[in-house]
Design an enzyme around this catalytic site. Structure first.
Site, PDB file in Angstrom:
ATOM      1  N   ASP A   1       0.855  -1.186   0.000  1.00 53.41           N
ATOM      2  CA  ASP A   1       0.000   0.000   0.000  1.00 53.41           C
ATOM      3  C   ASP A   1       0.889   1.232   0.000  1.00 53.41           C
ATOM      4  OD1 ASP A   1      -2.242   1.532  -0.065  1.00 53.41           O
ATOM      5  OD2 ASP A   1      -2.852   1.193   2.004  1.00 53.41           O
TER       6      ASP A   1
ATOM      7  N   GLU B   1       2.093   7.070  -7.222  1.00 54.13           N
ATOM      8  CA  GLU B   1       1.385   5.891  -6.735  1.00 54.13           C
ATOM      9  C   GLU B   1       2.048   4.598  -7.187  1.00 54.13           C
ATOM     10  OE1 GLU B   1      -0.960   3.763  -4.615  1.00 54.13           O
ATOM     11  OE2 GLU B   1      -1.594   5.837  -4.776  1.00 54.13           O
TER      12      GLU B   1
ATOM     13  N   ASP C   1      -2.940  -2.795  -2.761  1.00 54.46           N
ATOM     14  CA  ASP C   1      -4.011  -1.880  -2.363  1.00 54.46           C
ATOM     15  C   ASP C   1      -3.791  -0.513  -3.001  1.00 54.46           C
ATOM     16  OD1 ASP C   1      -6.233  -0.892  -1.159  1.00 54.46           O
ATOM     17  OD2 ASP C   1      -5.624  -1.365   0.889  1.00 54.46           O
TER      18      ASP C   1
ATOM     19  N   HIS D   1      -0.555  -0.841   5.133  1.00 61.21           N
ATOM     20  CA  HIS D   1      -1.116   0.501   5.316  1.00 61.21           C
ATOM     21  C   HIS D   1      -0.641   1.115   6.636  1.00 61.21           C
ATOM     22  CE1 HIS D   1      -4.023   3.781   5.304  1.00 61.21           C
ATOM     23  NE2 HIS D   1      -4.332   3.434   6.547  1.00 61.21           N
TER      24      HIS D   1
END
Length: 949
Positions: free
Chosen positions: A721, A759, A791, A924
């Site tokens: 993530d 990203e 993710d 995360h």
């Protein structure tokens, strides 16, 4: 407002150099694209198109053509070429006009001041080589050079060409339409994605089936001879021939869609009004489309936007709201606008209108009211407080229902100041609002709010303008920070926002009834042969088998509510680490709470298999950051061995928390636990809280709480993530967590910092190679299968993950001799609009945890499924979307679904299932800690522990 001291006035105002005139505003009724053609010599970023309306289009032009339009045209031309002016128009945007056939109207914008120095460079277009503006667009224009193009990294990955290769020869006066051939779309074959494990269940979806009356939609190519460069002029000429094309058209300047079939070639004639030149218009049929074709979706969505406007719903952002049905929370001075987020999607089940219930929270206080309150509280630091409170906030102007971000406050301006209109005349802000909106401005000495639009919102051929707003007419949106800390207020608000499945169904039913009862709305749909079902779509899903939870001495089924808190606090953990050498630091006023917590941890450790010795207690004189830092450094550098450091702090203090974590995760690596004294202040709750703290400490020391049965052997599961912190402008952080044992209960973690807002990850090799080496140390062999859960990826980035990230992962295997594992990559999407409703009992209820659906609502291009893995106590059940972008391990749909569900049981911070697989949640948490507080990679000494929980 203090009449003797106007707080808003500053130094004298000087008239700005440039002014954007206010003009009538309409919403652009088409998707906005980003991939466009730029002439040679024009900068890729910040370049502006020529001011004239030509075929060459600016990147900011929201009316660019979808590349998919020409992909389906079947044009065969010479390789490696370039269009001249007036050639076919390319891009991603679509359809500035629909059934009216009119060109775009001028928008009514906010009064705005243009910067004195233009940020764009205007250059005349020519016939030379065009370059590609790369970005998130999925279909960039192919390079014209025959040389191998340079492939950039990041989101703008250059994919193989999807557009016809263009000729570099001068464009002929007439388009070679003779080479166009009529073709039909290829038939679609469904992908094998249906599983069979579990018990069937009846489900409702927030999808409304779209049916068709027309057999086909016909695509035509329109050629103007001689070439007509002015786009609006082309619209006008086509409008003159409605007797031939019919009243219902979708025309973008060169591609025409009709619900009726014309002759294969139609030749018309118009007169150019500017010079009387006769223009020959040739309409050539190029393709016969199924009504549910992907090429039809853009203007179907435009049709639905028109339907919502007919129903008097107000467009705010991307969603439609009904202010007339708003709920007023008078005690909190809030309004809640109900609304709909709707779009048309083509799924495995056909064409559907997906409608999600949404809400917009509007405060009753204007920005001017908030300024007055701040002035009364702190007149000396008034401007600083206003800037601190307002800059970065989102406001809405009710006269046009548009939202803006406040970027600055113009203290030296007021509504009495003037700006230039398009005709050169001067007008004050007071007169502007009175003339255009009938609004009388009451406060004449208020400053103005400044908003800087993003580059993609800039009008065609114009520099970026600065929008100025009146605080009196701007209202704050969102939940006030003070209200977020009020439990009762948040409870009252969530009752209005988090609707039950039954309330969801009622709201969707009301929308369908409004459409059915509106003759104009029905007529708008029927013009294209569309009509909606009278109720939401019903289908069948499955409930996956209940998993068995394994502790050290016991195994038990998870239960229907999927919560096993009672068992894990009464029985021994799967693997425990005794707490022998640890320290506790606390301020002097928290000494009593520290002693109570220490005693409680010693008492409750026995039942869960953890022996807890008495800690080394360090009492601080005060709770300053420097005091904590000095004591922690002295303790960790002086002590020979410290397993764990526990710090008690008073209140929520990010600065102190960050300082402690930096010391313990980066400089002097040791697992740490920071506890707010407010959490342990209630004696009646201390035991249960201490149990949770001790279980979390066991994880941080390398212990294992529970597990589930994993039938796959020699497998590594990876979670990835990315955390972004745009408010601070810091680098993005990739969190990488991989399993290193056979039962997926031991984890290895790494962190990689990236460029801002990046990203797509560029440093996967470092992480994966290190994880594989650690796996080999533990198991003396490398994994035969690797399953990656990625993710934070949107639909538009799926191809980039497939073509860019996965090859990076595969290059890691070359580090090891004769190693080529089988691999599965699954994208995890939490932000989905699909809702599931259980209808087994005849009522609309929340589905049970473990509910899966792998048909009807799924994506036609990928093997995917929706899984509802968590228990929902309030609101609707929102599943998680899983998309398999690679599967060389030959795992079937049942294997993928059940493995994913098992991993949702493995998050040790919660004795139950969660929305995403545990490695994703761990990644995360790791990325958030590193990006928000550490701003640095954690020490390698902590990589084999869950220190970030």
């Amino acid at each position: 407002m203090d009449p003797t001291r106007p707080p808003f006035r500053g130094s004298p105002f000087h008239t700005p150099l440039g002014v954007r005139p206010p003009v009538l505003e309409t919403k652009e009724e088409g998707p906005h694209g980003r991939a466009v053609l730029l002439p040679r010599g024009r900068a890729l970023l910040g370049a502006s198109a020529p001011s004239s309306d030509t075929t060459q289009r600016d990147p900011s032009d929201s009316r660019n053509v979808l590349p998919a339009l020409f992909r389906g045209m079947g044009i065969e031309t010479k390789p490696s070429g370039i269009p001249g002016r007036g050639g076919p128009v390319f891009g991603r945007g679509f359809l500035s006009t629909m059934s009216s056939g009119d060109g775009p109207d001028q928008p009514l914008s906010e009064p705005s001041i243009r910067p004195s120095l233009s940020t764009r460079v205007q250059q005349a277009s020519d016939f030379s080589t065009e370059r590609v503006a790369l970005g998130r667009a999925r279909f960039p224009i192919p390079p014209v050079s025959m040389e191998k193009p340079h492939v950039p990294t990041g989101r703008g990955l250059l994919f193989p060409s999807v557009l016809p290769t263009l000729t570099s020869d001068p464009v002929p006066k007439e388009s070679p339409i003779a080479t166009l051939q009529i073709e039909k779309e290829e038939k679609w074959e469904p992908l094998p994605k249906k599983g069979s494990k579990g018990s069937p269940c009846q489900l409702g979806l927030n999808l409304i089936k779209i049916n068709f009356q027309n057999e086909a939609v016909y695509q035509y190519h329109v050629t103007f001879t001689p070439i007509v460069e002015c786009r609006s002029m082309r619209f006008g000429m086509m409008k003159d021939h409605r007797s031939v094309t019919g009243p219902v058209t979708a025309f973008d300047g060169s591609i025409l869609y009709l619900p009726v079939k014309l002759a294969q070639t139609v030749e018309l004639e118009s007169e150019r009004r500017t010079d009387g030149q006769k223009i020959k218009i040739t309409i050539q049929m190029t393709k016969i489309l199924d009504p549910s074709s992907d090429l039809c979706l853009p203007f179907y969505n435009v049709v639905m936007r028109r339907v919502f406007k007919i129903l008097d719903l107000k467009l705010v952002g991307r969603n439609f709201y009904d202010p007339a049905s708003s709920t007023v929370l008078q005690q909190y001075r809030l309004q809640v606008w109900p609304g709909y987020a709707a779009n048309i999607r083509k799924t495995d089940g056909g064409l559907f209108l997906l409608v999600d219930i949404t809400h917009k929270i509007i405060r009753s206080d204007s920005v001017l009211d908030i300024m007055n309150i701040l002035y009364q509280q702190s007149p000396e630091n008034f401007q600083d407080e206003v800037t601190k409170q307002l800059v970065g906030s989102i406001v809405i102007t009710r006269y046009n229902n548009r939202t803006y971000r406040i970027d600055d406050i113009e203290w030296n301006m007021s509504p009495k100041d003037s700006f230039s209109m398009s005709d050169g005349s001067k007008i004050s802000f007071i007169d502007y609002y009175s003339k255009n909106y009938g609004i009388t401005v009451k406060e004449l000495d208020q400053p103005l709010l400044l908003h800087r639009p993003s580059e993609r919102k800039a009008p065609k051929g114009k520099a970026l303008d600065i929008v100025l707003l009146l605080p009196e007419l701007a209202f704050m949106t969102g939940i006030p920070e003070k209200m977020r800390k009020d439990f009762r207020a948040m409870k009252d608000l969530t009752q209005q926002i988090h609707l039950s499945p039954k309330q969801h169904h009622i709201s969707l039913g009301k929308l369908l009834k409004r459409i059915e009862s509106s003759a104009d709305a029905k007529n708008e749909l029927q013009r294209w042969g569309l009509f909606l079902d009278t109720d939401i779509h019903m289908t069948t899903g499955r409930i996956l088998p209940i998993e068995k939870i394994n502790l050290r001495n016991n195994s038990f089924p998870a239960g229907e509510d999927l919560n096993w808190n009672r068992e894990v606090t009464r029985e021994a953990c799967r693997s425990s680490v005794h707490l022998l050498y640890w320290a506790m630091i606390y301020p002097k006023r928290a000494s009593a709470q520290a002693q109570e917590l220490s005693s409680m941890l010693e008492r409750i450790g026995g039942p869960i298999g953890i022996r807890v010795n008495h800690p080394n207690c360090v009492e601080l004189r005060d709770d300053r950051v420097e005091t904590y830092a000095r004591s922690i450094k002295s303790l960790l550098e002086g002590e020979g061995k410290v397993q764990l450091l526990v710090c008690l702090i008073s209140g929520t203090r990010d600065d102190l928390y960050g300082a402690i974590k930096k010391l313990c995760c980066v400089q002097n690596p040791v697992p740490s636990q920071v506890i707010n004294t407010r959490t342990i202040s209630q004696p009646q709750k201390l035991r249960s809280i201490a149990q949770k703290i001790l279980l979390q400490i066991n994880c941080k020391l390398g212990g294992e709480l529970w597990g589930v049965d994993i039938p796959l052997k020699s497998v590594m599961v990876i979670g990835m993530d990315v955390y972004h912190d745009p408010s601070r402008g810091m680098r993005s952080v990739l969190g990488f967590v991989a399993s290193i044992n056979s039962c997926l209960t031991a984890w290895y973690s790494r962190v990689v910092f990236q460029l801002p807002n990046q990203e797509i990850m560029d440093s996967l090799k470092l992480c994966l190679v290190a994880a594989l080496q650690k796996f080999f140390e533990v198991n003396h062999s490398l994994p035969e299968k690797i399953v990656v859960y990625r993710d934070g990826v949107s639909d538009g980035q799926l191809n980039t993950v497939e073509n860019y990230e996965i090859p990076q992962l595969q290059t890691c295997f070359q580090t090891f001799d004769n190693y080529n594992p089988r691999m599965v990559v699954i994208v995890v999407q939490k932000r989905v609009s699909t809702n599931l409703y259980s209808t087994a009992t005849g009522q609309f209820l929340t589905p049970q945890p473990g509910t899966v659906i792998d048909h009807t609502v799924t994506n036609r291009k990928w093997i995917d499924f929706f899984l509802m893995s968590h228990h929902v106590r309030q609101g609707c059940g929102i599943p998680t979307h899983y998309i398999c972008v690679m599967n060389t391990a030959n795992l079937g749909p049942d294997h993928l679904q059940r493995l994913t569900f098992k991993l949702c049981h493995m998050y040790w911070n919660w004795p139950g299932t969660i929305r995403v697989p545990a490695p994703c949640k761990y990644a995360h948490k790791l990325a958030f800690l590193s990006g928000q507080f550490l701003h640095h990679e954690p020490s390698i000494k902590l990589c084999d522990k869950l220190f970030f929980l």
